[in-house]
Design a protein around this motif. Structure first.
Motif, PDB file in Angstrom:
ATOM      1  N   TYR A 115      11.814  24.956 -55.680  1.00  0.00           N
ATOM      2  CA  TYR A 115      12.459  24.936 -56.999  1.00  0.00           C
ATOM      3  C   TYR A 115      11.813  25.955 -57.932  1.00  0.00           C
ATOM      4  O   TYR A 115      12.503  26.758 -58.572  1.00  0.00           O
ATOM      5  CB  TYR A 115      12.358  23.533 -57.585  1.00  0.00           C
ATOM      6  N   THR A 134      12.597  29.517 -56.950  1.00  0.00           N
ATOM      7  CA  THR A 134      13.951  29.889 -57.358  1.00  0.00           C
ATOM      8  C   THR A 134      13.991  30.198 -58.849  1.00  0.00           C
ATOM      9  O   THR A 134      14.636  31.168 -59.277  1.00  0.00           O
ATOM     10  CB  THR A 134      14.943  28.755 -57.026  1.00  0.00           C
ATOM     11  N   HIS A 190      14.997  33.778 -60.600  1.00  0.00           N
ATOM     12  CA  HIS A 190      16.029  33.817 -61.645  1.00  0.00           C
ATOM     13  C   HIS A 190      15.490  34.459 -62.923  1.00  0.00           C
ATOM     14  O   HIS A 190      16.160  35.304 -63.548  1.00  0.00           O
ATOM     15  CB  HIS A 190      16.522  32.404 -61.926  1.00  0.00           C
ATOM     16  N   LEU A 230      18.857  35.747 -55.858  1.00  0.00           N
ATOM     17  CA  LEU A 230      18.664  34.309 -55.731  1.00  0.00           C
ATOM     18  C   LEU A 230      19.140  33.819 -54.366  1.00  0.00           C
ATOM     19  O   LEU A 230      20.034  34.421 -53.770  1.00  0.00           O
ATOM     20  CB  LEU A 230      19.456  33.568 -56.815  1.00  0.00           C
ATOM     21  N   PRO A 231      18.571  32.715 -53.894  1.00  0.00           N
ATOM     22  CA  PRO A 231      19.150  32.101 -52.697  1.00  0.00           C
ATOM     23  C   PRO A 231      20.559  31.612 -53.017  1.00  0.00           C
ATOM     24  O   PRO A 231      20.869  31.291 -54.172  1.00  0.00           O
ATOM     25  CB  PRO A 231      18.196  30.934 -52.407  1.00  0.00           C
ATOM     26  N   LEU A 238      19.965  25.834 -52.544  1.00  0.00           N
ATOM     27  CA  LEU A 238      18.632  25.240 -52.600  1.00  0.00           C
ATOM     28  C   LEU A 238      18.722  23.791 -52.138  1.00  0.00           C
ATOM     29  O   LEU A 238      19.573  23.025 -52.608  1.00  0.00           O
ATOM     30  CB  LEU A 238      18.086  25.292 -54.033  1.00  0.00           C
ATOM     31  N   LEU A 257      19.735  25.668 -62.812  1.00  0.00           N
ATOM     32  CA  LEU A 257      19.835  26.804 -61.901  1.00  0.00           C
ATOM     33  C   LEU A 257      21.309  27.088 -61.590  1.00  0.00           C
ATOM     34  O   LEU A 257      22.087  26.171 -61.328  1.00  0.00           O
ATOM     35  CB  LEU A 257      19.082  26.506 -60.608  1.00  0.00           C
TER      36      LEU A 257
END
Length: 328
Positions: free
Chosen positions: A175, A178, A182, A188-189, A192, A265
């Motif tokens: 988390y 990420t 960002h 970004l993935p 998640l 996110l």
């Protein structure tokens, strides 16, 4: 040391014929080597070849060929320190899935997972310093510094669709990693996944702050949670080697300052947990819905905090489906 010597040693421990220990036979799936047998093999390798203690245990090797390469590298002192381990390296993968381990653990949590995912996917197992392949590196007991470490490692690999999945402490790191990507405008993935870890909250946790417990208290707490092999908790010599790792990781989790009103996110997020998890209840897992703009729900499995050990294929199927849905 040649590979035949190692083959004979393993065959003797397993009480089978040497030819049954082929170079690529999987230790767990084909040879039925459990953690206790692995400790016996490790002890014999140490005695026979003079390698450092627990070399086999920390190697992460899943076949004779891998173990031979690792032990030889230990003997010549040339083992590279790499935080990203790829069980099935691909030159041009369609997807990269990054897997982050729990507190006190290593990439071995995900041993054998690659076989459950599409052949075109490359699994990348992230290893925190101070264990496994990175045993010689100092432990990191601060969340932001560990995120820094992993950020440097994964940034060059985000050149194609990717996903992050973290279990327990690994969920926190996934988390935060990420969020870091960002914030800095990095790729970004596409998805998640967080497992067995409650969404951040402002108040202090009520888990007894295990990194401050006495040895006896900590060992008892780990037994109650489940997931740690008895030989680790019951053997004083083994425990002395692993206790600093547990304490460092639990300090990382317990001292992490949760962000105030974090921005959700902008990627799909899925949550996973065990029905009998004594640490995290469904309400805490469901609270992740406010931390994403695309909450993909909660999936529960039979089991405790380490439910995933007994549900590799169903969990891999769920992750695959979630990532494919997120890519649409």
């Amino acid at each position: 040391m040649n590979i035949e010597e190692l083959r004979l040693l393993i065959a003797d421990v397993l009480e089978i014929e040497p030819e049954e220990v082929t170079d690529e036979a999987h230790f767990t799936d084909e040879l039925d080597i459990d953690s206790l047998l692995m400790l016996e093999i490790s002890t014999r390798v140490e005695t026979a070849f003079g390698v450092p203690e627990n070399t086999v245990v920390i190697s992460g090797a899943s076949t004779l060929a891998e173990l031979h390469a690792f032990v030889v590298s230990k003997l010549v002192g040339e083992m590279p320190a790499r935080p990203v381990i790829r069980p099935r390296p691909l030159s041009d993968p369609a997807v990269r899935l990054f897997l982050l381990h729990h507190a006190g653990g290593s990439h071995l949590l995900y041993r054998g997972w690659a076989q459950h995912f599409p052949q075109s996917w490359e699994l990348c197992l992230l290893e925190a310093p101070g264990r496994g392949h990175l045993q010689a590196l100092p432990l990191i007991d601060d969340c932001d510094r560990l995120v820094d470490y992993f950020h440097t490692a994964v940034a060059p690999l985000l050149d194609r669709p990717s996903g992050f999945f973290g279990h327990s402490m690994g969920a926190l790191i996934a988390y935060q990693l990420t969020r870091r990507l960002h914030h800095e405008g990095d790729p970004l993935p596409t998805w998640l996944g967080v497992s067995a870890y409650g969404a951040p909250r402002g108040e202090a946790s009520a888990d007894g702050r295990p990194h401050l417990m006495s040895d006896d208290e900590l060992r008892g707490w780990l037994r109650s949670v489940g997931g740690s092999p008895p030989q680790l908790l019951d053997n004083d010599d083994v425990w002395r080697k692993f206790a600093p790792v547990f304490r460092s990781d639990f300090k990382l989790v317990n001292t992490w300052a949760s962000p105030r009103d974090p921005e959700p996110l902008p990627i799909p997020l899925s949550v996973f947990g065990g029905h009998r998890d004594r640490l995290i209840g469904e309400d805490r897992l469901l609270s992740w819905r406010s931390f994403t703009t695309h909450f993909r729900g909660l999936e529960m499995y039979e089991g405790d905090h380490f439910y995933l050990m007994n549900h590799q294929q169903p969990l891999a199927d769920a992750i695959t489906a979630a990532m494919r849905s997120a890519a649409v």
